[in-house]
Motif scaffolding. Structure first.
Motif, PDB file in Angstrom:
ATOM      1  N   LEU A   2       0.785  -1.189   0.072  1.00  0.00           N
ATOM      2  CA  LEU A   2      -0.029   0.076   0.109  1.00  0.00           C
ATOM      3  C   LEU A   2       0.922   1.170   0.106  1.00  0.00           C
ATOM      4  O   LEU A   2       1.814   1.512   0.790  1.00  0.00           O
ATOM      5  N   ILE A  45      -8.445   5.297   1.076  1.00  0.00           N
ATOM      6  CA  ILE A  45      -7.474   4.238   0.514  1.00  0.00           C
ATOM      7  C   ILE A  45      -8.696   3.335  -0.074  1.00  0.00           C
ATOM      8  O   ILE A  45      -8.450   2.695  -1.075  1.00  0.00           O
ATOM      9  N   GLY A  47     -11.462   4.128  -1.323  1.00  0.00           N
ATOM     10  CA  GLY A  47     -12.483   4.669  -2.307  1.00  0.00           C
ATOM     11  C   GLY A  47     -13.729   5.197  -2.097  1.00  0.00           C
ATOM     12  O   GLY A  47     -14.789   5.391  -2.790  1.00  0.00           O
ATOM     13  N   ILE A  56      -2.695   6.752  -5.013  1.00  0.00           N
ATOM     14  CA  ILE A  56      -2.729   5.717  -3.951  1.00  0.00           C
ATOM     15  C   ILE A  56      -2.668   4.581  -4.706  1.00  0.00           C
ATOM     16  O   ILE A  56      -3.474   4.151  -5.616  1.00  0.00           O
ATOM     17  N   GLU A  57      -1.798   3.463  -4.441  1.00  0.00           N
ATOM     18  CA  GLU A  57      -1.577   2.305  -4.957  1.00  0.00           C
ATOM     19  C   GLU A  57      -1.714   1.090  -4.052  1.00  0.00           C
ATOM     20  O   GLU A  57      -1.259   1.352  -3.036  1.00  0.00           O
ATOM     21  N   VAL A  58      -2.378   0.278  -4.396  1.00  0.00           N
ATOM     22  CA  VAL A  58      -2.771  -0.919  -3.645  1.00  0.00           C
ATOM     23  C   VAL A  58      -2.053  -2.290  -4.351  1.00  0.00           C
ATOM     24  O   VAL A  58      -2.700  -2.003  -5.668  1.00  0.00           O
ATOM     25  N   VAL A  63      -5.499   2.672  -7.124  1.00  0.00           N
ATOM     26  CA  VAL A  63      -6.672   2.098  -6.245  1.00  0.00           C
ATOM     27  C   VAL A  63      -7.972   2.059  -7.277  1.00  0.00           C
ATOM     28  O   VAL A  63      -8.903   1.006  -7.041  1.00  0.00           O
ATOM     29  N   GLU A  64      -8.127   3.055  -7.963  1.00  0.00           N
ATOM     30  CA  GLU A  64      -9.316   2.842  -8.977  1.00  0.00           C
ATOM     31  C   GLU A  64      -9.264   1.889 -10.079  1.00  0.00           C
ATOM     32  O   GLU A  64     -10.158   1.764 -10.877  1.00  0.00           O
ATOM     33  N   LEU A  66      -8.233  -1.445  -9.351  1.00  0.00           N
ATOM     34  CA  LEU A  66      -8.283  -2.545  -8.814  1.00  0.00           C
ATOM     35  C   LEU A  66      -9.604  -3.349  -9.294  1.00  0.00           C
ATOM     36  O   LEU A  66     -10.544  -2.664  -9.353  1.00  0.00           O
ATOM     37  N   ARG A  71      -9.999  -6.283  -5.013  1.00  0.00           N
ATOM     38  CA  ARG A  71     -10.452  -5.938  -3.735  1.00  0.00           C
ATOM     39  C   ARG A  71     -10.913  -6.925  -2.587  1.00  0.00           C
ATOM     40  O   ARG A  71     -11.271  -6.774  -1.511  1.00  0.00           O
TER      41      ARG A  71
END
Length: 281
Positions: A2, A45, A47, A56-58, A63-64, A66, A71
């Motif tokens: 994250l 984080i 959304g 933001i990276e996951v 993140v958008e 994913l 998820r």
């Protein structure tokens, strides 16, 4: 696992400007007083709110972008939300089974029994502690790689907190897992987290490994005269007190060796946070 880079969100007079990173295999704590920006960071984080700027990276992805399967690898507990009070745990099991392909029903039921959570009782009749236990059990029930936990031990007594923290330690025994957690109970973070970020007024004001905070940070209790003679290169914050000054340092050993007559107290997360927020540079 994250990563937040210059994430910004503005609400009237409040502005969030946050950068932090949670690495695989680590438990990272986010600490700060109420209203400092912890919950806003968590919601960005997940959304639940849209940042005004930053990245933001996951799992290495924005993140958008994913996927649904990505998820499903995130387990969540938020301090200001929970399950519908009109559901029972049996109702919830049916929902979790449909939501997560990796839902481990047998393990979930075993842990509900261990924590003495009734399966047929409506959740609105649960105590605050029981609701919190259920939220955490649901978050780890589908083999998530990343847990986002906002005040997961709130409302729990000492025994229940210890059981829950042991559960999180067991969760971290498997490789390629990580936790971002906030808590008002500093002892929880001191015994669980590998590193901590401190947020104040929407900005990260400190980041350090927990072991370093507990071993190297300290509070010097000095008189006015001692303060004037004190070498201040390693003083991070100071605050005027009735007896003189309280000084926060991240080089406790330096002052122990060079000022043997000083009263020096071991630092804790609570004390460091108080000095970082209320002390002067």
């Amino acid at each position: 696992m994250l990563r937040l880079e210059n994430v910004k969100k503005h609400y009237g007079e409040f502005s969030l400007e946050c950068s932090l990173e949670v690495q695989a295999g680590c438990v990272t704590g986010l600490i700060g007083k109420n209203g400092a920006g912890k919950s806003t960071t968590f919601k960005a984080i997940l959304g639940l709110i849209y940042p005004d700027g930053g990245k933001i990276e996951v799992f290495g992805k924005p993140v958008e972008k994913l996927s649904i399967s990505d998820r499903e690898q995130i387990g969540v507990v938020l301090s200001d939300s929970g399950f519908s009070g009109y559901l029972t745990i049996k109702d919830l099991i049916s929902m979790l089974r449909n939501m997560y392909g990796n839902f481990r029903e047998d393990e979930f039921l075993r842990r509900c029994k261990k924590f003495r959570l009734p399966l047929d009782k409506k959740i609105k009749e649960f105590s605050t502690g029981m609701k919190r236990k259920l939220q955490v059990l649901a978050a780890i029930s589908h083999d998530a790689k990343l847990l986002i936990l906002d005040e997961p031990t709130a409302g729990l007594d000492v025994i229940a907190r210890d059981e829950l923290l042991n559960l999180l330690r067991e969760y971290m025994e498997q490789d390629e897992r990580a936790i971002l957690i906030s808590s008002h109970i500093s002892s929880d973070l001191e015994g669980l987290c590998d590193d901590v970020y401190m947020i104040d007024d929407g900005k990260i004001v400190m980041h350090t490994e927990t072991d370093i905070l507990l071993s190297d940070y300290g509070l010097l209790k000095v008189t006015d005269d001692q303060y004037q003679k004190l070498e201040k290169e390693y003083i991070i914050r100071h605050r005027k007190e009735e007896y003189g000054y309280s000084c926060l340092t991240d080089q406790k050993q330096f002052y122990m060796e060079n000022y043997p007559g000083l009263a020096i107290e071991k630092g804790s997360i609570d004390e460091v946070m108080t000095m970082m927020i209320r002390g002067e540079k």
